[in-house]
Design a protein around this motif. Structure first.
Motif, PDB file in Angstrom:
ATOM      1  N   LEU A 112      16.480 -59.651  52.764  1.00 20.43           N
ATOM      2  CA  LEU A 112      16.702 -58.766  51.619  1.00 20.43           C
ATOM      3  C   LEU A 112      18.192 -58.614  51.332  1.00 20.43           C
ATOM      4  CD1 LEU A 112      14.061 -55.942  52.290  1.00 20.43           C
ATOM      5  CD2 LEU A 112      13.822 -58.052  50.952  1.00 20.43           C
ATOM      6  N   ALA A 113      19.001 -58.552  52.374  1.00 18.12           N
ATOM      7  CA  ALA A 113      20.458 -58.416  52.190  1.00 18.12           C
ATOM      8  C   ALA A 113      21.022 -59.647  51.481  1.00 18.12           C
ATOM      9  CB  ALA A 113      21.139 -58.212  53.542  1.00 18.12           C
ATOM     10  N   GLU A 114      20.579 -60.829  51.884  1.00 16.38           N
ATOM     11  CA  GLU A 114      21.060 -62.047  51.238  1.00 16.38           C
ATOM     12  C   GLU A 114      20.627 -62.093  49.778  1.00 16.38           C
ATOM     13  OE1 GLU A 114      19.851 -65.384  53.589  1.00 16.38           O
ATOM     14  OE2 GLU A 114      21.049 -64.774  55.320  1.00 16.38           O
ATOM     15  N   GLU A 115      19.400 -61.655  49.511  1.00  6.66           N
ATOM     16  CA  GLU A 115      18.938 -61.593  48.122  1.00  6.66           C
ATOM     17  C   GLU A 115      19.783 -60.619  47.313  1.00  6.66           C
ATOM     18  OE1 GLU A 115      14.856 -60.478  48.224  1.00  6.66           O
ATOM     19  OE2 GLU A 115      14.204 -62.288  49.287  1.00  6.66           O
ATOM     20  N   ALA A 116      20.075 -59.460  47.887  1.00  9.73           N
ATOM     21  CA  ALA A 116      20.857 -58.440  47.183  1.00  9.73           C
ATOM     22  C   ALA A 116      22.253 -58.958  46.847  1.00  9.73           C
ATOM     23  CB  ALA A 116      20.940 -57.169  48.030  1.00  9.73           C
ATOM     24  N   VAL A 117      22.880 -59.631  47.804  1.00 10.56           N
ATOM     25  CA  VAL A 117      24.223 -60.180  47.571  1.00 10.56           C
ATOM     26  C   VAL A 117      24.196 -61.191  46.438  1.00 10.56           C
ATOM     27  CG1 VAL A 117      26.030 -61.639  48.557  1.00 10.56           C
ATOM     28  CG2 VAL A 117      25.099 -59.747  49.903  1.00 10.56           C
ATOM     29  N   LEU A 118      23.265 -62.131  46.472  1.00 11.45           N
ATOM     30  CA  LEU A 118      23.228 -63.175  45.447  1.00 11.45           C
ATOM     31  C   LEU A 118      22.889 -62.616  44.071  1.00 11.45           C
ATOM     32  CD1 LEU A 118      21.565 -66.213  47.257  1.00 11.45           C
ATOM     33  CD2 LEU A 118      23.948 -65.909  46.600  1.00 11.45           C
ATOM     34  N   LEU A 140      17.736 -44.257  43.235  1.00 12.27           N
ATOM     35  CA  LEU A 140      17.502 -44.038  44.658  1.00 12.27           C
ATOM     36  C   LEU A 140      17.404 -42.545  44.958  1.00 12.27           C
ATOM     37  CD1 LEU A 140      20.007 -46.691  46.042  1.00 12.27           C
ATOM     38  CD2 LEU A 140      17.513 -46.879  45.956  1.00 12.27           C
ATOM     39  N   ARG A 141      16.350 -42.182  45.676  1.00 14.21           N
ATOM     40  CA  ARG A 141      16.139 -40.781  46.036  1.00 14.21           C
ATOM     41  C   ARG A 141      16.218 -40.574  47.541  1.00 14.21           C
ATOM     42  NH1 ARG A 141      17.684 -40.435  41.935  1.00 14.21           N
ATOM     43  NH2 ARG A 141      16.700 -39.816  39.956  1.00 14.21           N
ATOM     44  N   ASN A 142      16.631 -41.595  48.251  1.00  9.43           N
ATOM     45  CA  ASN A 142      16.787 -41.479  49.694  1.00  9.43           C
ATOM     46  C   ASN A 142      17.903 -40.502  50.030  1.00  9.43           C
ATOM     47  OD1 ASN A 142      16.384 -44.356  48.642  1.00  9.43           O
ATOM     48  ND2 ASN A 142      15.380 -44.483  50.632  1.00  9.43           N
ATOM     49  N   PRO A 179      26.697 -51.808  44.195  1.00 10.27           N
ATOM     50  CA  PRO A 179      25.385 -52.331  43.790  1.00 10.27           C
ATOM     51  C   PRO A 179      24.699 -53.196  44.845  1.00 10.27           C
ATOM     52  CG  PRO A 179      26.935 -52.484  41.973  1.00 10.27           C
ATOM     53  CD  PRO A 179      27.734 -52.114  43.183  1.00 10.27           C
ATOM     54  N   ILE A 180      25.460 -53.832  45.715  1.00 10.95           N
ATOM     55  CA  ILE A 180      24.833 -54.635  46.767  1.00 10.95           C
ATOM     56  C   ILE A 180      24.021 -53.735  47.688  1.00 10.95           C
ATOM     57  CG2 ILE A 180      25.268 -56.119  48.764  1.00 10.95           C
ATOM     58  CD1 ILE A 180      27.750 -57.159  47.326  1.00 10.95           C
ATOM     59  N   PHE A 181      24.637 -52.630  48.104  1.00 10.84           N
ATOM     60  CA  PHE A 181      23.913 -51.660  48.931  1.00 10.84           C
ATOM     61  C   PHE A 181      22.722 -51.095  48.168  1.00 10.84           C
ATOM     62  CE2 PHE A 181      23.197 -47.156  49.894  1.00 10.84           C
ATOM     63  CZ  PHE A 181      22.832 -47.233  51.232  1.00 10.84           C
ATOM     64  N   ALA A 182      22.934 -50.789  46.895  1.00  8.70           N
ATOM     65  CA  ALA A 182      21.862 -50.206  46.078  1.00  8.70           C
ATOM     66  C   ALA A 182      20.665 -51.145  45.990  1.00  8.70           C
ATOM     67  CB  ALA A 182      22.389 -49.880  44.682  1.00  8.70           C
ATOM     68  N   LEU A 209      18.807 -51.338  49.341  1.00  9.07           N
ATOM     69  CA  LEU A 209      17.982 -50.168  49.614  1.00  9.07           C
ATOM     70  C   LEU A 209      16.762 -50.134  48.695  1.00  9.07           C
ATOM     71  CD1 LEU A 209      17.893 -47.878  51.581  1.00  9.07           C
ATOM     72  CD2 LEU A 209      19.224 -46.473  50.002  1.00  9.07           C
ATOM     73  N   GLN A 210      16.908 -50.580  47.456  1.00  6.16           N
ATOM     74  CA  GLN A 210      15.758 -50.677  46.560  1.00  6.16           C
ATOM     75  C   GLN A 210      14.688 -51.599  47.157  1.00  6.16           C
ATOM     76  OE1 GLN A 210      17.545 -52.023  42.862  1.00  6.16           O
ATOM     77  NE2 GLN A 210      17.229 -50.029  41.902  1.00  6.16           N
TER      78      GLN A 210
END
Length: 767
Positions: free
Chosen positions: A320-326, A630-632, A685-688, A691-692
């Motif tokens: 998921l992290a790699e997907e978020a970065v790309l 995000l509501r976390n 946005p990468i973190f966002a 987390l999504q």
């Protein structure tokens, strides 16, 4: 009889030829047996067979994330072979396997007659599994015209010895673990994982038939490259199984109707999941192995000894992290390029481009050959079809080496590190946008100015040194030594007579106040506080330190921030838990590195966490709420460095700390403007997105559903003060002189202390 033979010249010469042939055969066989053509392994050596074995790197759940090997080989036991795999092999390669002693005499005689007497190079075929095993283990050498015969006879001798030493099942085990498959893959387990992403024991009938069919010609029947050929060969294997009674004909016909579906997983070091992480593992494990000895007194080899490296990496989170970065970086790259238009520094700044040209291996190689600058540049300006990286896939362009350098200079890069705060175990590690083209790891190797992500350390030190969270500071600009005047990037500095408390100043990332807090706290105290939180890099002892002029790495930042959710103890990120040999014997183990002493008090921890929650709920990171929904429970801090060179974001949840960085590999290339380059837009946005994605996966509930403990009532009351207040006339009148006398303490308004002006005008204490 002899008289009849002597009187018949044809019969006489026929017998002489046969006798000569037999003599020649035994002479050749004897020379091979006694090692004239090369040493043949003895029975003792064959009982101690060792093969190069791939070292496996496993995620925390035991899932394979990568391998290090000379040959991609991953041995398994006979019990792990499904019956239909063995049956497919025997039916296709050696139908009399359980009847012979390793040599099919009829086949061997055919090879001898055709190869030597008839000079037919295509005489091969008919090799037994044992003969193939001998070839797999020891390979073949070039002996000229007699090569095929010499090699066949050598293999026959080895095969006979193997049959004397090993049982049939053991020979099958050795064979399946050494046989070569397509794509430089050795052994059935590696092939099964590569082509079908499953262990050998889970192979279906048709999948087993595909792999066995591949053995006839591994490239020609490669299912990745030639799926139709592979499917037809699979069907031949199925019919062979039916022919020899391993399948009913109806079963074989039904299996032939199944489509050929691959789940291909490449374990190329440059591709696949977590390539930056795997490269760091390779470096670390190689160093660790240099300190260990095996039973023979030799050091272990990461490429040959089939070790197992267990890591903390969360396989699913890494994906998921790699997907978020790309996803984010592909969009940000467009904004970045569009903002510059035709005038990007990668094209217009000749010094940046020339420096990059001179760093290339090709330039250095031509320079060593004695070519002059002009000749080198002419050579590097020659255009040729070149494959280049883009976010839309690889493209072939007719460009020069210089064009290619300019192309890669324009790319932004990124780093992401996510750790579990209680022990520092690395959950996700993304060192860049694509390891194939950008080898530099921004997690392990990079140190960049951290901008406002350093400010929490300043405010933590202030609280630890007695500053009240409701202390007020003016937003007014002040000039410090060397004529340095920090300013705010937002409109908060428009009214110089407005004062803000610490929580508001931090959540809105006000530069002028951060420097004043640092100066009042004391630079040395701030440096000491950062050290207690695990920061080891050099920290420049100047007022600008408050704005993050120190260059730090992602691992340092992640470790320091863990202290805010780990009861004040910082944890150093770690990622290797243990190293085992191929039999599962422990060679080395590693424990979390948690600080022995608290970095700050529990009250300070809770107050700082509350302040950084405000950053997300109402400050510079508020787009986590309104844009990404995000509501976390999230705390965090954005960071942007001077001239928009670096964007940072640190996201904190109760069970995860995630640091993201974005910028150019050449630090001279920054973002065109703050709206694009600020940490809230470039890194947050990468973190966002990560987390999504985690919110959408129930397996991450322990992270996504975790909640911060509410602020104790005593601390909540202490922080009950308006976010800002404006100076009255007399305060403004006298504050100017005070500011000149003591710039570092010019605007503090302690809400717990009754000031002279408040008593004078009868203003009530807000507490």
């Amino acid at each position: 009889m002899l008289k009849k033979i002597s009187k018949n010249p044809i019969l006489k010469w026929s017998l002489l030829v046969i006798a000569a042939g037999v003599a020649l055969f035994f002479l050749l066989f004897g020379s091979i047996y006694f090692g004239v053509w090369g040493k043949i392994p003895s029975s003792k050596e064959l009982t101690e067979l060792t093969q190069n074995k791939a070292t496996q790197v496993l995620a925390s759940n035991g899932k394979l994330i990568g391998k290090f090997y000379i040959f991609d080989r991953q041995p398994i036991d006979f019990e792990q072979f499904p019956p239909h795999l063995i049956e497919a092999l025997i039916a296709t390669e050696d139908t009399r396997f359980y009847e012979h002693d390793g040599i099919d005499n009829r086949s061997l005689l055919r090879v001898f007659v055709k190869s030597i007497l008839l000079q037919d190079d295509s005489a091969g075929g008919g090799s037994t599994i044992s003969l193939q095993l001998a070839k797999n283990i020891y390979g073949r050498k070039d002996f000229g015209p007699l090569g095929i015969v010499v090699n066949k006879l050598q293999e026959a001798i080895i095969a006979k010895r193997l049959e004397d030493i090993y049982s049939k099942n053991e020979i099958l085990e050795l064979y399946f673990n050494t046989v070569p498959f397509s794509d430089n893959t050795y052994g059935i387990e590696s092939a099964s994982l590569k082509f079908f992403n499953k262990k050998t024991s889970a192979l279906s009938l048709t999948e087993a038939a595909v792999l066995v069919g591949m053995l006839k010609a591994s490239h020609y029947y490669n299912p990745r490259i030639f799926p139709e050929r592979s499917r037809l060969r699979r069907d031949v294997v199925l019919m062979q199984m039916a022919k020899y009674g391993y399948l009913e004909m109806e079963e074989a016909e039904a299996a032939k109707l199944e489509p050929l579906i691959l789940d291909y997983k490449s374990f190329s070091h440059d591709k696949g999941i977590a390539p930056y992480f795997r490269e760091q593992i390779r470096k670390d494990v190689s160093s660790i192995l240099d300190t260990l000895k095996n039973s023979d007194g030799d050091t272990y080899n990461i490429y040959r000894d089939g070790l197992i490296v267990h890591t903390t990496l969360n396989y699913e989170m890494q994906k998921l992290a790699e997907e978020a970065v790309l996803e984010h970086m592909s969009q940000l790259q467009k904004e970045h390029e569009n903002s510059y238009g035709k005038y990007g520094p990668w094209d217009t700044n000749k010094k940046i481009l020339n420096d990059a040209i001179k760093r290339t291996p090709r330039y250095q190689k031509l320079l060593k050959k004695g070519l002059g600058e002009k000749e080198i540049m002419l050579s590097m300006e020659e255009k040729r079809p070149t494959e280049v990286f883009t976010y839309n896939g690889m493209e072939t362009r007719n460009i020069s080496t210089i064009d290619s350098i300019s192309h890669y200079l324009k790319f932004l890069n990124s780093g992401l590190l996510a750790v579990a705060p209680e022990d520092g175990s690395v959950q996700a590690w993304v060192g860049g946008v694509d390891f194939r083209f950008f080898k530099y790891d921004h997690v392990a190797q990079s140190k960049r100015q951290v901008g406002s992500t350093f400010k929490p350390f300043v405010y933590t030190a202030a609280l630890e040194n007695g500053m009240d969270p409701c202390a007020y500071f003016s937003v007014r600009e002040v000039t410090y030594d060397n004529d340095w005047t920090p300013s705010n990037s937002s409109s908060e500095g428009d009214d110089p007579h407005m004062n803000y408390n610490l929580k508001t100043a931090l959540s809105r990332s006000m530069n002028t106040i951060a420097v004043k807090v640092l100066m009042e706290t004391g630079i040395n105290n701030v440096v000491s506080q950062a050290r207690r939180m695990g920061i080891e890099s050099e920290l420049p002892p100047y007022p600008s330190l408050a704005l993050g002029t120190a260059s730090l790495g992602l691992t340092e930042m992640a470790g320091a921030y863990t202290s805010y959710v780990n009861n004040g103890f910082y944890t150093k990120p770690y990622y290797i838990t243990r190293i085992e040999d191929g039999e599962g014997n422990l060679l080395a183990s590693f424990e979390p590195q948690v600080s022995k002493a608290k970095a700050f008090s529990e009250d300070t921890r809770k107050i700082m966490l509350n302040m950084m929650e405000a950053t997300v709920n109402e400050g510079t990171a508020v787009r986590l709420r309104y844009k990404y929904g995000l509501r976390n429970d999230i705390a965090g801090k954005t960071g942007t460095t001077q001239n928009n060179k670096d964007g940072w974001f640190v996201g904190i949840t109760p069970n995860l700390v995630c640091v993201t960085w974005v910028g150019s590999d050449d630090h001279r290339i920054g973002f065109r403007n703050t709206s694009i380059g600020q940490g809230a837009n470039s890194a947050l946005p990468i973190f966002a997105k990560l987390l999504q994605k985690m919110n959408a996966d129930a397996s991450f509930a322990d992270v996504t559903n975790a909640r911060f403990a509410p602020l104790p009532s005593s601390l909540a009351e202490m922080m009950e003060c308006p976010p800002k207040e404006r100076d009255n006339f007399l305060e403004r009148l006298f504050s100017g002189k005070k500011e000149k006398d003591d710039r570092s303490k010019n605007d503090r308004r302690d809400k717990k202390k009754k000031g002279f002006f408040k008593r004078l005008f009868g203003k009530k204490d807000d507490n």
